[in-house]
Write a protein that holds these residues in place. Structure first.
Motif, short mmCIF file in Angstrom:
data_model
loop_
_atom_site.label_atom_id
_atom_site.label_comp_id
_atom_site.label_asym_id
_atom_site.label_seq_id
_atom_site.Cartn_x
_atom_site.Cartn_y
_atom_site.Cartn_z
N VAL A 73 6.34 84.88 46.88
CA VAL A 73 6.98 85.99 45.81
C VAL A 73 7.60 85.11 45.54
CG1 VAL A 73 8.86 87.53 46.40
CG2 VAL A 73 6.24 87.88 47.43
N VAL A 74 8.34 83.66 46.33
CA VAL A 74 9.07 82.64 46.08
C VAL A 74 9.25 82.26 44.36
CG1 VAL A 74 8.96 80.32 46.86
CG2 VAL A 74 11.39 81.94 46.14
N HIS A 75 8.12 82.24 44.05
CA HIS A 75 7.85 81.03 43.10
C HIS A 75 7.65 82.10 41.80
CE1 HIS A 75 6.60 77.85 45.41
NE2 HIS A 75 5.28 79.05 46.02
N ILE A 76 7.38 83.52 41.66
CA ILE A 76 7.72 84.96 41.01
C ILE A 76 8.36 85.60 40.16
CG2 ILE A 76 4.38 85.25 41.04
CD1 ILE A 76 4.76 87.24 42.67
N ARG A 77 9.89 85.21 41.55
CA ARG A 77 10.98 86.40 40.95
C ARG A 77 11.53 86.42 39.69
NH1 ARG A 77 14.05 82.82 45.80
NH2 ARG A 77 14.32 80.48 44.87
N SER A 78 12.21 86.76 39.46
CA SER A 78 12.78 86.46 37.85
C SER A 78 13.55 85.73 37.93
CB SER A 78 13.51 88.05 37.81
OG SER A 78 14.17 88.20 38.20
N GLN A 79 14.57 84.74 38.42
CA GLN A 79 15.82 83.90 38.35
C GLN A 79 15.19 82.72 39.81
OE1 GLN A 79 19.23 85.57 40.67
NE2 GLN A 79 19.41 86.60 38.85
N GLN A 80 13.86 81.95 39.08
CA GLN A 80 13.91 80.64 39.27
C GLN A 80 14.33 79.81 39.29
OE1 GLN A 80 9.84 80.63 37.26
NE2 GLN A 80 9.13 82.05 38.41
N HIS A 81 14.67 79.12 40.27
CA HIS A 81 15.07 77.72 40.17
C HIS A 81 14.94 76.54 39.23
CE1 HIS A 81 18.79 79.26 42.73
NE2 HIS A 81 17.72 79.71 43.72
N VAL A 82 13.32 76.56 39.35
CA VAL A 82 12.43 75.34 38.64
C VAL A 82 11.98 76.24 37.41
CG1 VAL A 82 9.83 74.43 38.84
CG2 VAL A 82 11.16 75.10 40.88
N GLN A 83 12.28 75.21 36.26
CA GLN A 83 11.85 75.30 35.02
C GLN A 83 11.28 74.59 34.75
OE1 GLN A 83 13.17 78.45 33.86
NE2 GLN A 83 14.08 79.07 35.39
N SER A 84 10.32 73.18 34.66
CA SER A 84 10.09 72.38 34.49
C SER A 84 9.14 71.74 35.41
CB SER A 84 10.87 71.15 33.86
OG SER A 84 12.04 70.92 34.39
#
Length: 125
Positions: A73-84
């Motif tokens: 779930v951490v990978h598909i949340r709306s506020q992802q920390h990872v952007q690239s």
């Protein structure tokens, strides 16, 4: 009277089969002819059973070490920390060091590849 009529009717109905039962010598049964039953699948080439795809090494590493603390779930949340993709590599390196996993470059790349293929899809954006 009714009983007598029913018995006579039953005996008349069985009259065709009664001589077979009443005969003293058993009569041989006619041979049964075997017929080849052909189904469409008999002539078709055999197909190999479908085996489920084996999980990648990156997936196994991730499931064994990373899912202890968080689910996917951490990978598909709306506020992802990872952007690239470089940010994803940085996060995998950070958490591997934090967990003291001693992963080399190969293991890190495989986990990054698994996460990117499964969740982030940075190459296809």
């Amino acid at each position: 009277m009714r009983t007598r009529v029913m018995i006579c009717a039953t005996l008349l109905a069985l009259a065709g089969t009664l001589p077979v039962w009443a005969s003293s010598s058993p009569q041989p049964m006619p041979p049964i002819q075997e017929q080849a039953i052909e189904s469409p699948s008999m002539n078709a080439p055999r197909q190999k059973p479908v085996k489920p795809e084996a999980p990648s090494r990156g997936q196994l590493l991730y499931e064994n070490h990373c899912m202890v603390c968080h689910e996917s779930v951490v990978h598909i949340r709306s506020q992802q920390h990872v952007q690239s993709l470089p940010a994803l590599q940085s996060q995998v390196l950070h958490w591997a060091a934090y967990m003291k996993l001693r992963w080399g470059k190969e293991e890190t790349e495989e986990v990054v590849s698994h996460l990117n293929d499964r969740y982030y899809k940075f190459g296809s954006r």
